[in-house]
Scaffold this motif. Structure first.
Motif, PDB file in Angstrom:
ATOM      1  N   ASP A 198       5.399  -2.714  11.702  1.00  0.00           N
ATOM      2  CA  ASP A 198       4.957  -2.723  10.305  1.00  0.00           C
ATOM      3  C   ASP A 198       5.964  -3.465   9.438  1.00  0.00           C
ATOM      4  N   LYS A 214       3.676   0.039   2.761  1.00  0.00           N
ATOM      5  CA  LYS A 214       3.435  -1.006   3.759  1.00  0.00           C
ATOM      6  C   LYS A 214       2.933  -2.276   3.079  1.00  0.00           C
ATOM      7  N   SER A 271      -0.641   3.998   2.755  1.00  0.00           N
ATOM      8  CA  SER A 271      -0.471   3.836   4.205  1.00  0.00           C
ATOM      9  C   SER A 271       0.397   4.933   4.792  1.00  0.00           C
ATOM     10  N   THR A 301       0.769  -5.333   2.838  1.00  0.00           N
ATOM     11  CA  THR A 301      -0.551  -5.506   3.433  1.00  0.00           C
ATOM     12  C   THR A 301      -1.153  -6.893   3.261  1.00  0.00           C
ATOM     13  N   SER A 310       0.831  -1.202   0.000  1.00  0.00           N
ATOM     14  CA  SER A 310       0.000   0.000   0.000  1.00  0.00           C
ATOM     15  C   SER A 310       0.865   1.251   0.000  1.00  0.00           C
ATOM     16  N   LEU A 367      -3.734 -11.471   5.352  1.00  0.00           N
ATOM     17  CA  LEU A 367      -3.201 -10.170   5.721  1.00  0.00           C
ATOM     18  C   LEU A 367      -1.828 -10.343   6.347  1.00  0.00           C
TER      19      LEU A 367
END
Length: 388
Positions: free
Chosen positions: A118, A365, A69, A367, A66, A386
């Motif tokens: 993350d 990020k 993000s 995801t 993403s 995820l």
């Protein structure tokens, strides 16, 4: 008074019917422009090429990253062919981008900032380099290992550098330390990710190791072996969950921990800091606006960030630290920096080897896994998982 109606002209006289070739060209241009905008500002697909994030991410996991993000990053090289990185497909000696126009770092607003834990995709800092020569110049990492293949360094614009993926362990302003393989952030131990794995010694007086049934059941990494000189000692890679289950089954296992000896590959690659993969720091991660006192013992930790990432001149040839030709006892950083590590921490070339990650190198990020396969089959159970 009579009004004369204008006779409508034939449509064929106003508009010429488009040829099939023109329709195809317009459709292709529209598709390329749309896909490029999506990849730049929304999300992009990547493939995991190495085991450094196992077992969170496996080799041949295909993931979505993403861009929203952390905010989409404006390209540094606007003059570039779409869907290319550092080299042209089929023409490896040709660059698919031009440096005639280089835009400075700018990031559009996003949903938030990088958070601890993350999984982040980023461009490897300083081209593809993680080492420096004796003269202090940046040197390509692979050139250092294979000089016959890489006769000269290849320093690229930020958005054309190698793409890596690791987990964010330390945030800007954090104090980070690794002691006996345990990461401490601001002097508190940090729990490892749920599916991270590390090497363990398994002790078996019968000299058999784990049976194949357990290796298959727990999906244990195949990179295991019996230790030379001690036939009762085996080395395996386990997740914490698997280690706990094996202990419940009565197996004697202990985590592998490096001794506190200096590893010359570890950042900052000097002789004063006796760092290795399991013993590192403490160090302060630079933060935008944070002023750090500098002296001859810690300047090597921050010289790369000050000089290469923030574009200053640094001279440490004497006992007086010179920044931009002026004596300096401190420095205030202009950017945020992060500390990245792989979940497979004894099989990961991460910040312990190349140092801080500047914010302008962050792409997005990780995801979701949208496709996954191994050598023999498709991993259906990983589809649309995820990433945590």
């Amino acid at each position: 008074m009579k009004f004369l109606a204008r006779r409508p002209q034939k449509e064929t006289s106003e508009k010429k019917k488009k040829s099939m070739l023109r329709e195809w060209i317009e459709a292709v241009i529209f598709a390329v422009v749309t896909a490029t905008l999506i990849r730049t500002f929304l999300f992009e697909a990547f493939m995991i090429p190495s085991p450094s994030m196992e077992k969170t991410l496996l080799i041949n996991d295909y993931i979505f990253v993403s861009k929203l993000s952390y905010g989409p990053r404006i390209p540094n090289t606007p003059l570039a062919l779409p869907f290319t990185q550092a080299r042209m497909p089929l023409f490896p000696n040709m660059k698919p981008y031009s440096t005639a126009v280089l835009w400075p770092y700018k990031r559009l607003p996003g949903f938030g900032k990088v958070q601890r834990g993350d999984v982040v995709v980023f461009n490897l800092p300083v081209g593809d380099t993680v080492l420096t020569s004796k003269s202090g110049n940046d040197v390509d990492y692979y050139r250092e290992l294979h000089p016959e293949k890489f006769p000269s360094p290849d320093i690229r614009p930020i958005d054309k550098r190698a793409t890596w993926i690791k987990r964010c362990i330390g945030l800007p302003g954090d104090t980070l330390e690794i002691n006996a393989g345990i990461v401490y952030i601001n002097h508190l131990p940090l729990d490892p990710p749920e599916y991270s794995q590390r090497p363990y010694f398994l002790f078996d007086n019968e000299c058999k190791g784990l049976p194949d049934s357990l290796v298959t059941k727990f999906e244990i990494d195949s990179n295991s072996f019996q230790m030379r000189g001690d036939s009762t000692k085996f080395r395996y890679y386990f997740t914490q969950v698997v280690a706990r289950k094996l202990r419940q089954l009565g197996y004697h296992i202990e985590p592998v921990i490096h001794s506190a000896d200096r590893d010359s590959r570890i950042f900052p690659r000097d002789f004063e800091h006796l760092y290795n993969e399991d013993f590192f720091g403490p160090i302060i991660i630079p933060k935008k606006g944070l002023t750090i006192a500098l002296d001859t013992s810690n300047i090597i930790l921050y010289a790369r960030a000050i000089a290469t990432y923030e574009h200053n001149t640094v001279d440490t040839s004497s006992n007086v630290i010179m920044i931009n030709a002026a004596p300096a006892s401190s420095y205030t950083f202009k950017m945020d920096y992060y500390w990245m590590m792989g979940d497979n921490r004894h099989f990961s070339e991460d910040s312990r080897f190349w140092g801080f990650l500047p914010e302008d190198h962050v792409m997005g990020k990780a995801t979701m896994i949208w496709l996954s396969y191994d050598k023999s089959s498709i991993r259906w159970r990983r589809f649309f998982n995820l990433i945590k």
